[in-house]
Design an enzyme around this catalytic site. Sequence first.
Site, PDB file in Angstrom:
ATOM      1  N   ASP A   3     -77.135  62.086 -89.097  1.00 47.51           N
ATOM      2  CA  ASP A   3     -78.036  60.996 -88.722  1.00 47.51           C
ATOM      3  C   ASP A   3     -78.803  61.353 -87.449  1.00 47.51           C
ATOM      4  O   ASP A   3     -78.234  61.894 -86.498  1.00 47.51           O
ATOM      5  CB  ASP A   3     -77.197  59.732 -88.496  1.00 47.51           C
ATOM      6  CG  ASP A   3     -78.035  58.518 -88.189  1.00 47.51           C
ATOM      7  OD1 ASP A   3     -78.785  58.069 -89.075  1.00 47.51           O
ATOM      8  OD2 ASP A   3     -77.942  58.001 -87.051  1.00 47.51           O
ATOM      9  N   GLU A  15     -66.017  78.485 -92.170  1.00 48.51           N
ATOM     10  CA  GLU A  15     -64.593  78.807 -92.123  1.00 48.51           C
ATOM     11  C   GLU A  15     -63.825  78.201 -93.291  1.00 48.51           C
ATOM     12  O   GLU A  15     -62.656  78.551 -93.514  1.00 48.51           O
ATOM     13  CB  GLU A  15     -63.988  78.298 -90.809  1.00 48.51           C
ATOM     14  CG  GLU A  15     -64.586  78.929 -89.558  1.00 48.51           C
ATOM     15  CD  GLU A  15     -64.083  78.254 -88.295  1.00 48.51           C
ATOM     16  OE1 GLU A  15     -63.085  77.500 -88.393  1.00 48.51           O
ATOM     17  OE2 GLU A  15     -64.686  78.452 -87.233  1.00 48.51           O
TER      18      GLU A  15
END
Length: 559
Positions: A235, A287
């Site tokens: 956002d 990751e």
Amino acid sequence: MPNAVSLAPAVSALSPAPTFHAPLHTAHDDDAWWRSSVIYQVYPRSFRDLNGDGQGDLAGITAELHQLADLSVDAIWMSPFYTSPQRDGGYDVADYCDVDPMFGTLEDFDRLTARATELGIKVIIDLVPNHCSSEHALFKAALAAEPGSPERAMFIFRDGTGPDGSNPPNNWQSHFGGSAWTRTLNDDGTPGQWYLHLFDSSQPDFNWDNPAVHAEFERILRFWLDRNVTGFRVDVAHALVKAEGLPDWHGRPDGCSTEEHPGHAAPMFGQKAIHDIYRRWRSILGEYDGDRILCAEATIDPLSRLVNWVRNDQMHQAFNFAYLHHPWDAARLREIITDSLQAFDSVGAPTTWVLSNHDVPRHATRFGEERPEVGLDRARAASLAMLALPGGVYLYQGEELGLPDHLTIPDELRQDPTFVRTGGERVGRDGCRVPLPWRADEPHYGFGSNDGGWLPQPEDWATLARDSQQADPASTLNLYRSALSLRKELGLGAGSLSWAVDADGTDTIAFLNNDVMVIFNMGQSDINVPAGSVLAASHADAGADGVLAPNRCVWLRLN
């Protein structure tokens, strides 16, 4: 209801054997799902209320996920469901790592993601890193602490200007109206420092110059990645870092360009250091197993600046606000599509397309502003044209039902802070956030079993309810279902785009994607179309007898 076929003579706009310009955009063979994705936005409070308290909930979303799988969507994006006082529809977060009791529990969230995985749907969640709720524990600690303390350094506190510091630190204005600064009170009741809030006064901005803020949001990212979310829609992704010294700004509060004040000069948006934040976030996503993504809600113009958010070491996608706000004008739409594909191709990123979301009037209303009777016709045609474009598509809940905005919500029932802060001068966004209609014959159209939802529904939505439309082959729901299935089957999201030569300078949008010709009549007269097999049509009469009426779209496989 669809318009009757025009009685005006057909105007020839496309030759029987159309020719096309050189490809503007070529097909890609990158199988990363997000490059050609269809992502469906769920606004949880208005989706489905399973416990009957008038508020949508996570269990309600889980119960209806099969309906979204039936639409052939790749993922859902969920607007905030975090702990929140709901002063701004959940975009005022009090705890980023928990579920508001209004929506359920973390266990309900885990059940939702498990069900989505069963159905082959990925789950993207909203992240709100620019600001939090004034009820967040970190902001409460900041208010209780002294100026200059580590607690206050998590936010943007400043002394005021003028006599006794009684004026705000600068002239910045809130997106929701009024000053972007609110003054605090000291323990003895005397006026204190001011804090910055680009949105509502209950939404203090974080201080992203502070490494502790970076560490906090990296913790939040990992919390949800560990719960198997596929990614984050970020956002106000362009607003985190503010210019040093917080200089005055005399342009628009949202930072969009004007002739006198270009957006790139706005001191509260688009600062260079933002990109380092997203490089770090992208490395964190890397990751984890699977193709996790970031999507930027960045109100940045022009498109050549916006693409800086989607270089290959930052965001995967960015919302295309130029497309979202396009007028009903073929020349302007053609220009936006061309500019979008060229800009995003320049950095190897997919373009996204979107016509509605929780912050703007629904396109069935927007496209009918001057002629309400054609709003749904235009919305269906525009949606079909959008679904044929290469790149990613975002859908907003209820657009597949052809829902309009609720335009007559009584003032006393409105909840958008924009309405409140402007004294009703700006009506706000409640009209596009009204609870969905599921079943025509049930109270409140099956949204929930209580006495009503958190916002009232229009009284004439029975024919728009999902169960009513499922049985109607000509319904907007079935148009979306068939078009979305075909989009995937024909590989249009990963496809190409070449403009039709004959449509240049006309009120017709016409292009070739792979071997599918798309024709979208935005003019006032019928047009002749080439002979071919109709693959999809916005209305039953679209393309019939080689004629396409105004406000219609058709996909053809040419003879």
